[in-house]
Design an enzyme around this catalytic site. Sequence first.
Site, mmCIF file in Angstrom:
data_model
loop_
_atom_site.group_PDB
_atom_site.id
_atom_site.type_symbol
_atom_site.label_atom_id
_atom_site.label_comp_id
_atom_site.label_asym_id
_atom_site.label_seq_id
_atom_site.Cartn_x
_atom_site.Cartn_y
_atom_site.Cartn_z
ATOM 1 N N HIS A 80 -2.704 6.995 7.324
ATOM 2 C CA HIS A 80 -1.620 8.263 6.883
ATOM 3 C C HIS A 80 -2.730 9.724 6.434
ATOM 4 O O HIS A 80 -1.625 10.444 6.482
ATOM 5 C CB HIS A 80 -0.874 7.842 5.370
ATOM 6 C CG HIS A 80 -0.055 6.645 5.724
ATOM 7 N ND1 HIS A 80 1.415 7.117 6.410
ATOM 8 C CD2 HIS A 80 0.257 5.177 5.695
ATOM 9 C CE1 HIS A 80 2.430 6.275 6.397
ATOM 10 N NE2 HIS A 80 2.093 5.317 5.831
ATOM 11 N N CYS B 185 6.023 -0.044 7.400
ATOM 12 C CA CYS B 185 5.565 0.673 6.441
ATOM 13 C C CYS B 185 6.826 1.916 5.656
ATOM 14 O O CYS B 185 7.753 1.399 6.172
ATOM 15 C CB CYS B 185 5.440 2.215 7.414
ATOM 16 S SG CYS B 185 4.416 3.647 6.901
ATOM 17 N N LEU B 186 6.423 2.168 4.369
ATOM 18 C CA LEU B 186 8.073 2.501 3.338
ATOM 19 C C LEU B 186 8.175 3.586 4.291
ATOM 20 O O LEU B 186 9.597 3.624 3.352
ATOM 21 C CB LEU B 186 7.206 2.359 2.820
ATOM 22 C CG LEU B 186 6.612 1.091 1.412
ATOM 23 C CD1 LEU B 186 6.040 1.290 -0.131
ATOM 24 C CD2 LEU B 186 8.136 -0.181 1.334
ATOM 25 N N GLN C 120 3.236 9.910 1.466
ATOM 26 C CA GLN C 120 4.430 8.899 1.812
ATOM 27 C C GLN C 120 4.534 9.749 0.497
ATOM 28 O O GLN C 120 6.179 9.605 0.087
ATOM 29 C CB GLN C 120 3.964 7.865 1.783
ATOM 30 C CG GLN C 120 3.317 7.757 2.796
ATOM 31 C CD GLN C 120 3.339 5.742 2.814
ATOM 32 O OE1 GLN C 120 2.369 4.895 2.160
ATOM 33 N NE2 GLN C 120 4.312 5.006 3.293
ATOM 34 N N GLY D 176 0.701 -1.324 0.225
ATOM 35 C CA GLY D 176 0.442 -0.222 0.489
ATOM 36 C C GLY D 176 0.141 1.671 -0.019
ATOM 37 O O GLY D 176 2.209 1.459 0.486
ATOM 38 N N HIS E 144 -4.406 0.730 7.480
ATOM 39 C CA HIS E 144 -3.137 1.285 7.706
ATOM 40 C C HIS E 144 -3.115 2.593 6.516
ATOM 41 O O HIS E 144 -2.258 3.758 7.193
ATOM 42 C CB HIS E 144 -1.920 -0.043 7.260
ATOM 43 C CG HIS E 144 -0.244 0.872 7.462
ATOM 44 N ND1 HIS E 144 0.133 0.200 8.674
ATOM 45 C CD2 HIS E 144 0.309 2.083 6.468
ATOM 46 C CE1 HIS E 144 1.428 1.260 7.767
ATOM 47 N NE2 HIS E 144 1.719 2.094 7.030
ATOM 48 N N GLU E 145 -3.485 2.016 5.459
ATOM 49 C CA GLU E 145 -3.373 3.833 4.292
ATOM 50 C C GLU E 145 -4.079 4.635 4.509
ATOM 51 O O GLU E 145 -3.594 5.630 4.814
ATOM 52 C CB GLU E 145 -3.028 2.609 2.868
ATOM 53 C CG GLU E 145 -2.668 1.961 2.304
ATOM 54 C CD GLU E 145 -1.135 2.457 2.990
ATOM 55 O OE1 GLU E 145 -0.479 3.559 2.667
ATOM 56 O OE2 GLU E 145 -0.450 1.338 2.932
#
Length: 158
Positions: free
Chosen positions: A135, A89-90, A51, A46, A131-132
């Site tokens: 953000h 997470c990225l 991000q 994701g 999660h996304e």
Amino acid sequence: MALRKVVVRGDEILSKRCREVSEVTGRIKETLDDMVDTMREELGVGLAAPQVGIMRRMFVAEPEPGRVYYMINPEIYFEEGSEEDYEACLSVPGLIGIVERPQKIKIRALDRDGVEHDYEFEGFDARVMCHENDHLNGVLYTDKAHDIRPAEAPSEEE
């Protein structure tokens, strides 16, 4: 399509609430496509707009290869159950942590073409969407997690 630079923890953009997308334009579609390419290149499941430095309420998710979701102005309107699992997470490279998430959710969002859909997700898919979506509200998983540690380190429970 182009790869975007992933913003990492410490950048204030990740702690801000995003603005709604007022219209699904060609530029929005191109950004979403770039986000999918970036997510795949970074081996993520994701990626949310902040991000990649864009303060808009949209994210992409691919909980399993080939099953891509484009979520514009998402709204989670139902949650059921609870489960804990590890997340990464990225934007927080090298760390993992345990996060409690709903086991089942319902989410309403516009797709890549601006068409509204209602989706129902369970388990890992629900975790990815939550999660996304976090953000978009300036929340990182590390704000909610426990047992945060380097990805290769043993957990406290082992």
